[in-house]
Design a protein around this motif. Structure first.
Motif, PDB file in Angstrom:
ATOM      1  N   LEU A 116       5.492  -8.738  -2.884  1.00  0.00           N
ATOM      2  CA  LEU A 116       6.393  -7.782  -2.786  1.00  0.00           C
ATOM      3  C   LEU A 116       6.775  -7.743  -1.395  1.00  0.00           C
ATOM      4  N   THR A 117       8.091  -7.471  -1.469  1.00  0.00           N
ATOM      5  CA  THR A 117       8.570  -7.271   0.083  1.00  0.00           C
ATOM      6  C   THR A 117       8.548  -5.714   0.708  1.00  0.00           C
ATOM      7  N   GLN A 118       8.307  -4.756  -0.357  1.00  0.00           N
ATOM      8  CA  GLN A 118       8.271  -3.384   0.031  1.00  0.00           C
ATOM      9  C   GLN A 118       7.128  -2.736  -0.676  1.00  0.00           C
ATOM     10  N   PRO A 119       6.464  -1.617  -0.087  1.00  0.00           N
ATOM     11  CA  PRO A 119       5.328  -1.244  -0.794  1.00  0.00           C
ATOM     12  C   PRO A 119       5.944  -0.456  -2.150  1.00  0.00           C
ATOM     13  N   VAL A 120       5.167  -0.350  -3.397  1.00  0.00           N
ATOM     14  CA  VAL A 120       5.530   0.199  -4.580  1.00  0.00           C
ATOM     15  C   VAL A 120       5.756   1.544  -4.315  1.00  0.00           C
ATOM     16  N   GLU A 121       6.874   2.019  -5.414  1.00  0.00           N
ATOM     17  CA  GLU A 121       7.306   3.441  -5.102  1.00  0.00           C
ATOM     18  C   GLU A 121       6.903   4.047  -6.646  1.00  0.00           C
ATOM     19  N   THR A 122       6.074   5.143  -6.419  1.00  0.00           N
ATOM     20  CA  THR A 122       5.658   5.845  -7.625  1.00  0.00           C
ATOM     21  C   THR A 122       5.768   7.394  -7.339  1.00  0.00           C
ATOM     22  N   GLU A 123       5.649   8.025  -8.465  1.00  0.00           N
ATOM     23  CA  GLU A 123       5.916   9.361  -8.527  1.00  0.00           C
ATOM     24  C   GLU A 123       4.789  10.150  -7.826  1.00  0.00           C
ATOM     25  N   TYR A 124       3.577   9.512  -7.828  1.00  0.00           N
ATOM     26  CA  TYR A 124       2.490  10.017  -7.099  1.00  0.00           C
ATOM     27  C   TYR A 124       2.204  10.284  -5.748  1.00  0.00           C
ATOM     28  N   ARG A 125       2.018  11.369  -5.118  1.00  0.00           N
ATOM     29  CA  ARG A 125       2.051  11.563  -3.915  1.00  0.00           C
ATOM     30  C   ARG A 125       0.933  12.376  -3.386  1.00  0.00           C
ATOM     31  N   VAL A 126       0.105  12.109  -2.194  1.00  0.00           N
ATOM     32  CA  VAL A 126      -0.867  13.119  -1.789  1.00  0.00           C
ATOM     33  C   VAL A 126      -0.292  14.003  -0.699  1.00  0.00           C
ATOM     34  N   ASN A 127      -0.240  15.271  -0.913  1.00  0.00           N
ATOM     35  CA  ASN A 127       0.144  16.099   0.230  1.00  0.00           C
ATOM     36  C   ASN A 127      -0.972  16.151   1.304  1.00  0.00           C
ATOM     37  N   ALA A 128      -1.542  15.321   1.923  1.00  0.00           N
ATOM     38  CA  ALA A 128      -2.414  15.581   2.967  1.00  0.00           C
ATOM     39  C   ALA A 128      -2.280  14.026   3.936  1.00  0.00           C
ATOM     40  N   PRO A 129      -2.680  14.175   5.047  1.00  0.00           N
ATOM     41  CA  PRO A 129      -2.640  12.861   6.034  1.00  0.00           C
ATOM     42  C   PRO A 129      -4.005  11.920   5.659  1.00  0.00           C
ATOM     43  N   PHE A 173      -1.310  -4.140   7.263  1.00  0.00           N
ATOM     44  CA  PHE A 173      -1.853  -3.193   6.343  1.00  0.00           C
ATOM     45  C   PHE A 173      -1.175  -1.789   6.950  1.00  0.00           C
ATOM     46  N   LEU A 174      -1.573  -1.508   8.038  1.00  0.00           N
ATOM     47  CA  LEU A 174      -0.997  -0.246   8.653  1.00  0.00           C
ATOM     48  C   LEU A 174       0.463  -0.033   8.474  1.00  0.00           C
ATOM     49  N   SER A 175       1.294  -1.122   8.766  1.00  0.00           N
ATOM     50  CA  SER A 175       2.701  -1.004   8.773  1.00  0.00           C
ATOM     51  C   SER A 175       3.068  -0.907   7.017  1.00  0.00           C
ATOM     52  N   THR A 176       2.631  -1.306   6.271  1.00  0.00           N
ATOM     53  CA  THR A 176       2.643  -1.202   4.811  1.00  0.00           C
ATOM     54  C   THR A 176       2.214   0.425   4.650  1.00  0.00           C
ATOM     55  N   LEU A 177       1.239   0.792   4.911  1.00  0.00           N
ATOM     56  CA  LEU A 177       0.709   2.170   4.558  1.00  0.00           C
ATOM     57  C   LEU A 177       1.683   3.079   5.096  1.00  0.00           C
ATOM     58  N   ASN A 183       1.927  -5.843   1.487  1.00  0.00           N
ATOM     59  CA  ASN A 183       2.686  -4.975   0.746  1.00  0.00           C
ATOM     60  C   ASN A 183       2.048  -5.137  -0.787  1.00  0.00           C
ATOM     61  N   THR A 184       1.732  -6.356  -1.481  1.00  0.00           N
ATOM     62  CA  THR A 184       1.376  -6.586  -2.759  1.00  0.00           C
ATOM     63  C   THR A 184      -0.077  -5.915  -2.852  1.00  0.00           C
ATOM     64  N   ILE A 185      -0.847  -6.157  -1.862  1.00  0.00           N
ATOM     65  CA  ILE A 185      -2.535  -5.961  -1.716  1.00  0.00           C
ATOM     66  C   ILE A 185      -2.455  -4.366  -2.150  1.00  0.00           C
ATOM     67  N   LEU A 186      -1.709  -3.686  -1.080  1.00  0.00           N
ATOM     68  CA  LEU A 186      -1.845  -2.093  -0.867  1.00  0.00           C
ATOM     69  C   LEU A 186      -1.199  -1.532  -2.241  1.00  0.00           C
ATOM     70  N   SER A 187      -0.229  -2.134  -2.643  1.00  0.00           N
ATOM     71  CA  SER A 187       0.447  -1.484  -3.813  1.00  0.00           C
ATOM     72  C   SER A 187      -0.313  -1.728  -5.079  1.00  0.00           C
ATOM     73  N   GLN A 188      -0.868  -2.757  -5.338  1.00  0.00           N
ATOM     74  CA  GLN A 188      -1.807  -3.001  -6.369  1.00  0.00           C
ATOM     75  C   GLN A 188      -3.200  -1.765  -6.453  1.00  0.00           C
ATOM     76  N   TRP A 189      -3.586  -1.633  -4.933  1.00  0.00           N
ATOM     77  CA  TRP A 189      -4.561  -0.539  -4.863  1.00  0.00           C
ATOM     78  C   TRP A 189      -4.042   0.753  -5.167  1.00  0.00           C
ATOM     79  N   TRP A 190      -2.931   0.897  -4.802  1.00  0.00           N
ATOM     80  CA  TRP A 190      -2.329   2.369  -4.841  1.00  0.00           C
ATOM     81  C   TRP A 190      -2.081   2.754  -6.481  1.00  0.00           C
ATOM     82  N   LEU A 191      -1.599   1.718  -6.950  1.00  0.00           N
ATOM     83  CA  LEU A 191      -1.490   1.903  -8.614  1.00  0.00           C
ATOM     84  C   LEU A 191      -2.715   2.151  -9.248  1.00  0.00           C
TER      85      LEU A 191
END
Length: 381
Positions: free
Chosen positions: A29-42, A78-82, A172-180
């Motif tokens: 992936l060229t960008q992190p995946v976009e989902t409707e789920y979001r964490v309202n915390a740092p 990884f930090l840049s993707t996050l 991007n790919t690794i963190l996106s898979q983790w996020w899903l």
């Protein structure tokens, strides 16, 4: 969370990791995946070393005799993707201010992918014909809450090469898979947190009345902190400003068989907060004689409770009332907060309290209290 609590929580948790699927480089992936789920915390980001299990998995995959290499996908990638994602309200590099932390460890193995014919040519040429290889990246992603692990997963990615042109796409790919995966598991929800920490199960082990007088229960929500427990709100069908909240949370002291006077501290903070608010608004606060004892006949409490009635007034302003009650049941505080004076609230509390049954001591609090009682003798040795 202090060190003692961290040790206690860690002692009752058993981490587990399922066998990860292997992603291929055709899905980079060229960008992190976009989902409707979001964490309202740092979330705080840390680079770390892989666990023994993750390292062994990498070594088993490395069948070329080449040792696994750390951080071919760098922490900065990884930090840049996050940071570029919209998953959290904020990403804090190596910070200690966030409740949630993400620990990332990356290792890469070199694997042979030769066909039988390629292997034959390699052997026939005495090694002159090189065998094709592929890289398998093992990334271990561990979520912690206040320093305690609550979830750990490994994401594997097969790539032909890891260099400057593919590193960020791999991250991007690794963190996106983790996020899903963590989104589907609701890892950052309060329910997951309570379950992971072995806190009380308020939704299946607590009994609350559906109504208290004319007040009807609208919702029950966990605080995003097992030490703050759960809150249920009751509303009046006719008066919008009339509210009654019931909060249940564990007593943090080692000995929860506390005398009634110890409940005063639970109300002192409420009084201090009310004083600060009324002072800021230029109002006068009346505490009607301060904290008072109260006994509810037929309730599950082992002792008398405490009540604090407050009234905030100002010229040409409507007087604001608040009556707060605290009782102990098992190892929990049962707290009622109302927006009306005691002569209205007292009969409602007398009706509600006998109907409330709270969960018994959780594994989390049992272990914490066990260590608290042992701590003085340990320090004296």
């Amino acid at each position: 969370m202090n060190r003692l609590v961290v040790i206690a929580v860690s002692g009752i948790l058993v981490g587990c990791q399922s066998a990860p699927a292997v992603l291929g480089d055709e899905k980079l992936l060229t960008q992190p995946v976009e989902t409707e789920y979001r964490v309202n915390a740092p979330i705080a980001f840390f680079s770390t070393f892989p666990s023994e299990a993750a390292s062994e998995a990498c070594l088993e995959a490395s069948d070329t005799g080449t040792p696994c290499v750390d951080d071919l996908v760098s922490p900065q990638a990884f930090l840049s993707t996050l940071t570029a994602s919209d998953w959290f309200s904020e990403v804090l590099p190596s910070a200690t201010a966030a409740d949630y932390e993400l620990l990332v460890a990356n290792q890469t193995a070199t694997m042979q992918i030769a066909s039988p014919w390629q292997q034959f040519l390699h052997n026939s040429s005495l090694g002159y014909v090189e065998l094709p290889t592929q890289l398998r990246s093992f990334t271990e992603l561990t979520v912690q809450w206040r320093g305690v692990e609550i979830d750990s997963r490994i994401v594997n990615l097969d790539v032909n090469a890891l260099d400057a042109s593919t590193e960020h796409h791999s991250a991007n790919t690794i963190l996106s898979q983790w996020w899903l995966e963590v989104s589907e598991a609701r890892v950052f929800s309060a329910r997951f947190l309570f379950s992971a920490l072995k806190a009380s199960d308020y939704f299946t082990q607590m009994t609350l009345p559906q109504s208290i007088g004319e007040f009807v229960r609208q919702d029950t929500q966990l605080y995003h902190d097992p030490f703050k427990g759960v809150i249920s709100r009751y509303l009046h069908p006719q008066y919008d400003s009339a509210m009654l909240d019931v909060t249940v949370y564990p007593i943090l002291a080692a000995n929860f068989q506390t005398p009634p006077a110890a409940l005063d501290a639970e109300l002192e903070q409420d009084k201090l907060q009310a004083q600060a608010v009324t002072l800021d608004k230029g109002m006068t606060l009346d505490d009607h004689g301060g904290i008072q004892p109260i006994v509810i006949p037929g309730a599950q409490t082992m002792e008398e409770g405490r009540v604090l009635q407050l009234a905030a007034s100002a010229d040409r302003e409507e007087t604001l009332f608040a009556s707060t009650y605290v009782f102990r049941q098992q190892d929990k505080i049962v707290k009622f907060t109302t927006t009306f004076p005691r002569h209205v609230a007292d009969p409602l509390i007398a009706k509600a309290l006998p109907e409330i049954i709270v969960p018994g001591p959780s594994r989390l609090m049992t272990e914490i209290r066990r260590l608290q009682t042992r701590q003085p003798s340990t320090q004296n040795q």
